[in-house]
Motif scaffolding. Structure first.
Motif, PDB file in Angstrom:
ATOM      1  N   ASN A   7       0.856  -1.187   0.000  1.00  0.00           N
ATOM      2  CA  ASN A   7       0.000   0.000   0.000  1.00  0.00           C
ATOM      3  C   ASN A   7       0.892   1.237   0.000  1.00  0.00           C
ATOM      4  O   ASN A   7       1.917   1.265   0.694  1.00  0.00           O
ATOM      5  CB  ASN A   7      -0.908   0.017   1.222  1.00  0.00           C
ATOM      6  N   MET A   8       0.510   2.246  -0.775  1.00  0.00           N
ATOM      7  CA  MET A   8       1.298   3.471  -0.862  1.00  0.00           C
ATOM      8  C   MET A   8       0.382   4.668  -1.037  1.00  0.00           C
ATOM      9  O   MET A   8      -0.764   4.534  -1.463  1.00  0.00           O
ATOM     10  CB  MET A   8       2.233   3.438  -2.084  1.00  0.00           C
ATOM     11  N   TYR A   9       0.927   5.844  -0.744  1.00  0.00           N
ATOM     12  CA  TYR A   9       0.231   7.093  -1.033  1.00  0.00           C
ATOM     13  C   TYR A   9       0.806   7.655  -2.335  1.00  0.00           C
ATOM     14  O   TYR A   9       1.855   7.207  -2.810  1.00  0.00           O
ATOM     15  CB  TYR A   9       0.320   8.085   0.133  1.00  0.00           C
ATOM     16  N   GLU A  26       4.452   8.918  -2.637  1.00  0.00           N
ATOM     17  CA  GLU A  26       5.370   7.787  -2.457  1.00  0.00           C
ATOM     18  C   GLU A  26       5.510   6.999  -3.762  1.00  0.00           C
ATOM     19  O   GLU A  26       6.612   6.583  -4.134  1.00  0.00           O
ATOM     20  CB  GLU A  26       4.850   6.888  -1.333  1.00  0.00           C
ATOM     21  N   GLU A  59      -9.119   3.041  -1.305  1.00  0.00           N
ATOM     22  CA  GLU A  59      -8.456   3.747  -0.223  1.00  0.00           C
ATOM     23  C   GLU A  59      -8.281   2.752   0.912  1.00  0.00           C
ATOM     24  O   GLU A  59      -9.250   2.167   1.381  1.00  0.00           O
ATOM     25  CB  GLU A  59      -9.353   4.905   0.214  1.00  0.00           C
ATOM     26  N   LYS A 109      -6.031   6.285   6.029  1.00  0.00           N
ATOM     27  CA  LYS A 109      -5.527   7.663   6.068  1.00  0.00           C
ATOM     28  C   LYS A 109      -4.650   7.773   7.306  1.00  0.00           C
ATOM     29  O   LYS A 109      -5.025   7.310   8.371  1.00  0.00           O
ATOM     30  CB  LYS A 109      -6.669   8.676   6.156  1.00  0.00           C
ATOM     31  N   ARG A 110      -3.477   8.365   7.105  1.00  0.00           N
ATOM     32  CA  ARG A 110      -2.567   8.593   8.230  1.00  0.00           C
ATOM     33  C   ARG A 110      -2.217  10.073   8.262  1.00  0.00           C
ATOM     34  O   ARG A 110      -1.972  10.680   7.228  1.00  0.00           O
ATOM     35  CB  ARG A 110      -1.274   7.804   8.061  1.00  0.00           C
ATOM     36  N   ARG A 170      -2.102  11.619   4.717  1.00  0.00           N
ATOM     37  CA  ARG A 170      -1.679  10.766   3.605  1.00  0.00           C
ATOM     38  C   ARG A 170      -2.716   9.681   3.405  1.00  0.00           C
ATOM     39  O   ARG A 170      -3.053   8.958   4.338  1.00  0.00           O
ATOM     40  CB  ARG A 170      -0.307  10.157   3.886  1.00  0.00           C
ATOM     41  N   TYR A 194      -3.458   6.275   1.811  1.00  0.00           N
ATOM     42  CA  TYR A 194      -2.799   5.085   1.277  1.00  0.00           C
ATOM     43  C   TYR A 194      -3.803   4.315   0.424  1.00  0.00           C
ATOM     44  O   TYR A 194      -4.968   4.165   0.802  1.00  0.00           O
ATOM     45  CB  TYR A 194      -2.287   4.203   2.407  1.00  0.00           C
TER      46      TYR A 194
END
Length: 136
Positions: A39-41, A44, A77, A80-81, A88, A90
């Motif tokens: 998983n990435m944003y 990234e 999605e 969320k962080r 962000r 993810y």
């Protein structure tokens, strides 16, 4: 390969224009490929594409591809962080996205292998008189 700058219109008809067209045509496949790894944003993914390709593939944004893939159910999605006052989002690949990625890779491989096979016949297709050489 050298890095280049300029608008897409100014690159048309140049090797850089081919690179831009290939980037555009493969963006969804590349996003899905990265998300199959983890998983990435969005930012990234941009950083990783540049890093993994030694700067050959650079993107200013991936959001159009991300929104398209989300709308089609290929990615979702994941979470969320909030880090350093930044939210962000993810993204994760879905099962449907994994299937779609395999189809894209298969089609991409067919096209690139076919083009490479054709290009490898340079100077071997026609005789001096212009006639087709047998087997080509």
């Amino acid at each position: 390969m050298s890095k280049s700058s300029g608008t897409a219109a100014s690159k048309s008809g140049t090797p850089a224009g081919l690179r831009e067209a290939m980037k555009k045509a493969t963006t969804e496949m590349l996003v899905l490929f990265l998300l199959r790894q983890k998983n990435m944003y969005a930012y990234e993914m941009i950083q990783e594409l540049s890093r993994l390709t030694d700067g050959v593939l650079t993107f200013s944004t991936l959001y159009l591809a991300i929104y398209r893939l989300q709308a089609q159910g290929q990615i979702r999605e994941a979470e969320k962080r909030i880090t350093d006052n930044r939210t962000r989002v993810y993204f994760a690949i879905t099962d449907q996205g994994r299937t779609y990625l395999q189809e894209l890779i298969r089609e991409y491989s067919l096209l690139t292998q076919t083009i490479q096979a054709l290009l490898s016949k340079d100077g071997k297709l026609y005789g001096e008189d212009g006639s087709c050489i047998s087997g080509n």
